[in-house]
Design a protein around this motif. Structure first.
Motif, PDB file in Angstrom:
ATOM      1  N   THR A   1       0.842  -1.193   0.000  1.00  0.00           N
ATOM      2  CA  THR A   1       0.000   0.000   0.000  1.00  0.00           C
ATOM      3  C   THR A   1       0.876   1.242   0.000  1.00  0.00           C
ATOM      4  OG1 THR A   1      -0.093   0.252   2.395  1.00  0.00           O
ATOM      5  CG2 THR A   1      -1.730  -1.206   1.400  1.00  0.00           C
ATOM      6  N   GLY A   2       0.415   2.277  -0.653  1.00  0.00           N
ATOM      7  CA  GLY A   2       1.130   3.560  -0.654  1.00  0.00           C
ATOM      8  C   GLY A   2       0.997   4.252  -2.006  1.00  0.00           C
TER       9      GLY A   2
ATOM     10  N   GLU B   1       2.874   6.503  -3.045  1.00  0.00           N
ATOM     11  CA  GLU B   1       4.200   6.829  -3.583  1.00  0.00           C
ATOM     12  C   GLU B   1       4.841   5.648  -4.305  1.00  0.00           C
ATOM     13  OE1 GLU B   1       3.525   5.730  -0.699  1.00  0.00           O
ATOM     14  OE2 GLU B   1       5.223   5.030   0.487  1.00  0.00           O
TER      15      GLU B   1
ATOM     16  N   ASP C   1      -3.637   4.450  -1.472  1.00  0.00           N
ATOM     17  CA  ASP C   1      -4.050   4.874  -0.138  1.00  0.00           C
ATOM     18  C   ASP C   1      -5.454   5.462  -0.176  1.00  0.00           C
ATOM     19  OD1 ASP C   1      -1.767   4.132   1.268  1.00  0.00           O
ATOM     20  OD2 ASP C   1      -0.726   6.009   0.841  1.00  0.00           O
TER      21      ASP C   1
ATOM     22  N   GLY D   1       1.259   1.527   5.498  1.00  0.00           N
ATOM     23  CA  GLY D   1      -0.054   2.040   5.890  1.00  0.00           C
ATOM     24  C   GLY D   1      -0.517   1.723   7.292  1.00  0.00           C
TER      25      GLY D   1
ATOM     26  N   GLU E   1      -1.024   7.400   9.240  1.00  0.00           N
ATOM     27  CA  GLU E   1      -1.558   6.700   8.081  1.00  0.00           C
ATOM     28  C   GLU E   1      -2.657   5.739   8.486  1.00  0.00           C
ATOM     29  OE1 GLU E   1       0.799   5.667   4.350  1.00  0.00           O
ATOM     30  OE2 GLU E   1       2.001   4.994   6.030  1.00  0.00           O
TER      31      GLU E   1
END
Ligand code: AMP
Ligand code: MG
Length: 414
Positions: A186-187, A189, A230, A254, A259
């Motif tokens: 997850t993310g 970026e 996200d 996450g 977060e």
């Protein structure tokens, strides 16, 4: 939902206590059973070896013929080969030439190795002390006895086990079905390989380390679900899909403070997941629990690992690996623990378990542990250069060069 502070040992015990192993078995050909989990105790259907037989090339006879004081002379009356027994009579004062693996002739319980025999025509002679009654004979059932357990349920089958199963004449064996593990990163970026690396972005490396560590456990079947962005919707969608197809979901990223808010929100909706701050470094934030789909009845265990690339690996070793063994019904193969001496001073704060990357120099007798450079939780290079993790215990303070430390070598294991 529980949000609190755990030691490594507390978290590990809580996880193991919650797990219910999977059910379901499959029958596979021996070679497919390598590294799989044996489903039931395997009782030996036969004696192995099936008959008393010779352990050496030599001469078989009754131990009563051995002269305690003088030379023993025996008359050779025939030959026994492996696979071709001597069926004649071997009486008092007689012997049979015998090959390794050949069935012991009737009345014979002793084999003189050929190097100790003097042969003259059909007479075999040997001095006192050359052999004792019962020498060089393998007994029927000494390897595996009929009706006795040959292998225990839960064993992860190794090459020797495949051979042992074959020695019983068994071609197919019941093993547990594979444990299905879905994993995703997850993310926002994160970029997948092949995509341009936009400003401020990083390539998703965790899916590769996780894939590698999971693949080493060959009783696991993998489902790579890619990168999930996200957002609560994307996360929920990914969880529902993973639950449908897998027994276990492993995510990275996450779960750290800040977060975790929307992650927690989604988890609250989907099940009972604990967000832990674990007293360890690296790897402090971690989520663990069970998620359910109320509409379909699907469920899965969830390991929400931290995003930092080294933290992912350390938390996998510390928590996930043993959990997967338990879920797969497998007897855990513990990572061996080695005691090593530190090559340098190491700073350590009491009150958390620290994992440091090191190489073990095994050429000095006692293994010497050399740290492999910068130990930041994002620095994969020090992990790549290491061959073990040093485990610095919860209460431990600073350490000096020469102090003893525990090391978990992971070469080839995970
Ligand atoms: P997070 O746990 O999501 O706060 O992430 C912590 C750090 O790990 C951030 O610097 C992330 O960019 C990095 N990170 C998270 N997931 C991955 C991944 N899959 N591959 C590489 N780095 C990651
Ligand atoms: Mg993140």
């Amino acid at each position: 939902m529980e949000t609190d502070f755990q030691t490594v040992d507390e978290a590990r015990l809580k996880i193991l206590a919650l797990l219910q192993p999977i059910t379901g078995t499959r029958t596979v050909a021996i070679r497919e059973a390598l590294d799989q989990v044996l489903a039931t105790d395997l009782l030996s259907p036969i004696n192995v070896p099936a008959h008393d037989n010779s352990a050496m090339d030599g001469y078989a006879f009754s131990g009563h013929c051995i002269q305690a004081a003088g030379i023993t002379n025996l008359k050779m009356v025939g030959t026994a080969y492996a696979g071709k027994a001597f069926n004649g009579n071997c009486g008092k004062g007689e012997c049979v030439r015998i090959m390794t693996g050949a069935v012991m002739p009737e009345n014979c319980d002793t084999v003189l190795i050929q190097e100790n025999a003097t042969v003259s025509g059909d007479t075999i002679s040997f001095p006192p002390g050359a052999v004792k009654a019962g020498d060089n004979r393998r007994l029927a059932g000494e390897d595996l006895t009929i009706g006795k357990p040959a292998l225990p349920a839960g064993k992860v089958l190794r090459p020797a086990d495949l051979g042992l199963i074959a020695s019983l004449g068994i071609a197919e064996i019941a093993v547990r079905r594979k444990l299905r593990v879905a994993f995703f990163s997850t993310g926002d970026e994160l970029r997948s390989l092949g995509q341009p690396l936009d400003e401020g972005c990083v390539y998703d490396s965790n899916r590769y380390t996780l894939w590698g560590m999971l693949t080493r456990l060959r009783f696991v079947e993998l489902l790579d679900m890619g990168v999930v962005h996200d957002s609560p919707e994307a996360l929920e969608q990914a969880m529902l899909q993973a639950m449908e197809q897998a027994d276990v979901i492993v995510t990275s990223g996450g779960v750290s403070v800040g977060e975790a808010d929307y992650t927690k929100h989604v988890m609250e909706k989907l099940g009972s997941v604990n967000f832990w701050k674990i007293a360890m470094r690296p790897g402090r934030p971690m989520a663990f629990g069970q998620v359910h789909n109320k509409n379909t009845g699907d469920s899965a265990y969830l390991f929400g690992l931290p995003g930092n690339p080294v933290a992912v690996m350390v938390t996998f070793y510390a928590f996930v690996r043993d959990a997967l063994f338990k879920l797969a019904h497998a007897n855990t193969l513990p990572i061996p623990i080695v005691t090593a001496k530190l090559a340098q001073n190491v700073r350590k704060r009491p009150g958390r378990t620290e994992y440091q990357r090191a190489r073990l120099d095994m050429t000095q007798g006692t293994p010497i542990a050399h740290l492999t450079g910068a130990q930041g939780s994002g620095i994969l290079r020090s992990m790549s250069e290491s061959d073990c993790l040093l485990v610095l215990a919860h209460d431990q303070g600073d350490l000096k060069a020469g102090d003893s430390v525990l090391a978990l070598p992971f070469e080839g294991l995970i």
